[in-house]
Design an enzyme around this catalytic site. Structure first.
Site, PDB file in Angstrom:
ATOM      1  CG  HIS A 108      24.539  -1.391 -55.549  1.00 53.36           C
ATOM      2  ND1 HIS A 108      24.903  -1.056 -54.264  1.00 53.36           N
ATOM      3  CD2 HIS A 108      25.719  -1.479 -56.245  1.00 53.36           C
ATOM      4  CE1 HIS A 108      26.215  -0.946 -54.181  1.00 53.36           C
ATOM      5  NE2 HIS A 108      26.730  -1.206 -55.364  1.00 53.36           N
ATOM      6  CG  HIS A 130      28.988  -5.034 -56.737  1.00 59.38           C
ATOM      7  ND1 HIS A 130      29.771  -4.929 -55.609  1.00 59.38           N
ATOM      8  CD2 HIS A 130      28.697  -3.757 -57.105  1.00 59.38           C
ATOM      9  CE1 HIS A 130      29.933  -3.644 -55.301  1.00 59.38           C
ATOM     10  NE2 HIS A 130      29.292  -2.914 -56.211  1.00 59.38           N
ATOM     11  CD  GLU A 131      26.642  -2.633 -60.233  1.00 59.83           C
ATOM     12  OE1 GLU A 131      25.753  -1.851 -59.828  1.00 59.83           O
ATOM     13  OE2 GLU A 131      27.855  -2.404 -60.089  1.00 59.83           O
TER      14      GLU A 131
END
Length: 361
Positions: A23, A19-20
């Site tokens: 980003h 998820h990170e």
């Protein structure tokens, strides 16, 4: 068993990392400076610095963050951010991509995990009835072999996972079915199903029919991977709606504390068959969690990615950003509420593990 739990925890951490990473790599591609890439929240346990980014692992495995200057439109001193590589000074479409790619990567991971699980099957499960067991309640109600389930109690049925989910939520004493029979919709209302009593004393639906198999090939594998993942997404939204309407309570939820118990129970159930079955059960649990993580993060709630996307849309409509001071206050307030909610869920998890009943259950 400990080894299986470690596998589950590592897979859970993978869902946070990816998820990170969504980003992080999108920000880098857009020329945005990333000050810190962190797995976990709270006190820092370990870190190293490479290039312009500090990479860290923190104590609480409840999420992570990708820190970029100007996320709230201000620099560290609370003044308007003038750094051309700051998040707030990039075009809106780039900021939108950075925000949405975290959830997108979670859903991509869910697709990969689903494909791994389905790839082990010899054939796939359909929603078309092939035959009934003896004294079938469905057959007695008038449903026939060859009928394809399309709706149960208002929940649309597209895959066998939809079918299982809808039957699990249904009151077995009165279930409304819609089936497709030779291209026509046929309804059967207030059908009473057979039940068995679960370990918690609740009545559980006992299936008394069999469905037709779907031949496995590369095309059906891809189709089934996407359709089953969409089914999981729909289940997430239906569960969130159930929380809002009061159908589900805190006792039906679990957090990082309860996750270990869920992984342990899944592993134990799988070990009764084989070690591979135990691993597959854990992978399925993590697949559901990573899809949950992606979907929930897109909700328009300040402090989540969806809330930041909401602020970005408001900025696009107003043609000027929200006042950073007020936006920061709203985000801080919701973040505090989110932490409080997670603490309550954690307490409920501990109570459920130690007493068998969580808060409100």
């Amino acid at each position: 068993m400990i080894f299986l739990i470690i596998i589950g925890v590592l897979l859970f951490c993978l869902s946070i990392i990816i998820h990170e990473a969504g980003h992080f790599f999108t920000a880098k591609a857009c020329g945005i400076r990333v000050d810190e890439f962190s797995i976990g929240m709270g006190p820092r346990l370990a870190h190293f610095h490479k290039g312009e980014t500090d990479y860290s692992i923190r104590l609480l495995p409840i999420g992570g963050f990708c820190s970029m200057p100007g996320e709230d439109g201000q620099d560290e001193d609370g003044k308007p951010c003038t750094d051309p590589r700051a998040f707030c000074n990039k075009p809106k479409w780039q900021r939108f991509l950075v925000l949405v790619m975290g959830a997108t990567m979670n859903i991509v991971l869910g697709l990969v995990l689903m494909a791994i699980l389905l790839g082990q099957e010899t054939a796939f499960t359909s929603t078309t009835i092939s035959k009934f067991s003896s004294n079938s309640a469905l057959q007695s109600a008038g449903i026939q072999a060859g009928d394809r389930f399309t709706n149960i109690n208002g929940y649309k049925i597209h895959t066998d996972k939809d079918l299982t989910f809808a039957l699990a939520l249904a009151n077995p004493d009165s279930v409304n079915f819609q089936v497709n029979r030779n291209g026509k919709t046929v309804e059967f209302n207030n059908v009473k199903l057979k039940t068995v009593t679960g370990t918690n004393g609740k009545k559980l639906t006992q299936l008394d029919f069999y469905v037709q198999p779907i031949q496995k090939n590369p095309l059906t594998l891809v189709q089934k991977t996407f359709s089953d993942t969409v089914s999981v997404v729909r289940q997430v939204w239906a569960s969130l709606a159930g929380l809002v309407t009061g159908r589900f309570g805190l006792n039906d939820m679990t957090g990082p504390v309860g996750l270990v118990q869920v992984i342990s129970q899944s592993a134990s159930a799988g070990l009764q068959q084989s070690f591979l079955a135990a691993v597959n059960n854990i992978v399925y649990v993590i697949m559901i969690i990573t899809v949950n993580l992606g979907i929930v993060n897109l909700l328009p709630i300040p402090a989540l990615d969806g809330g930041k996307i909401l602020f970005l849309l408001i900025e696009a409509i107003r043609r000027k950003p929200l006042n950073p001071k007020y936006a920061a206050i709203v985000e801080s307030a919701f973040f505090a509420l989110l932490l409080a909610f997670m603490a309550i869920v954690a307490v409920s998890d501990v109570m459920r593990i130690t007493t068998g009943h969580g808060i409100g259950g």
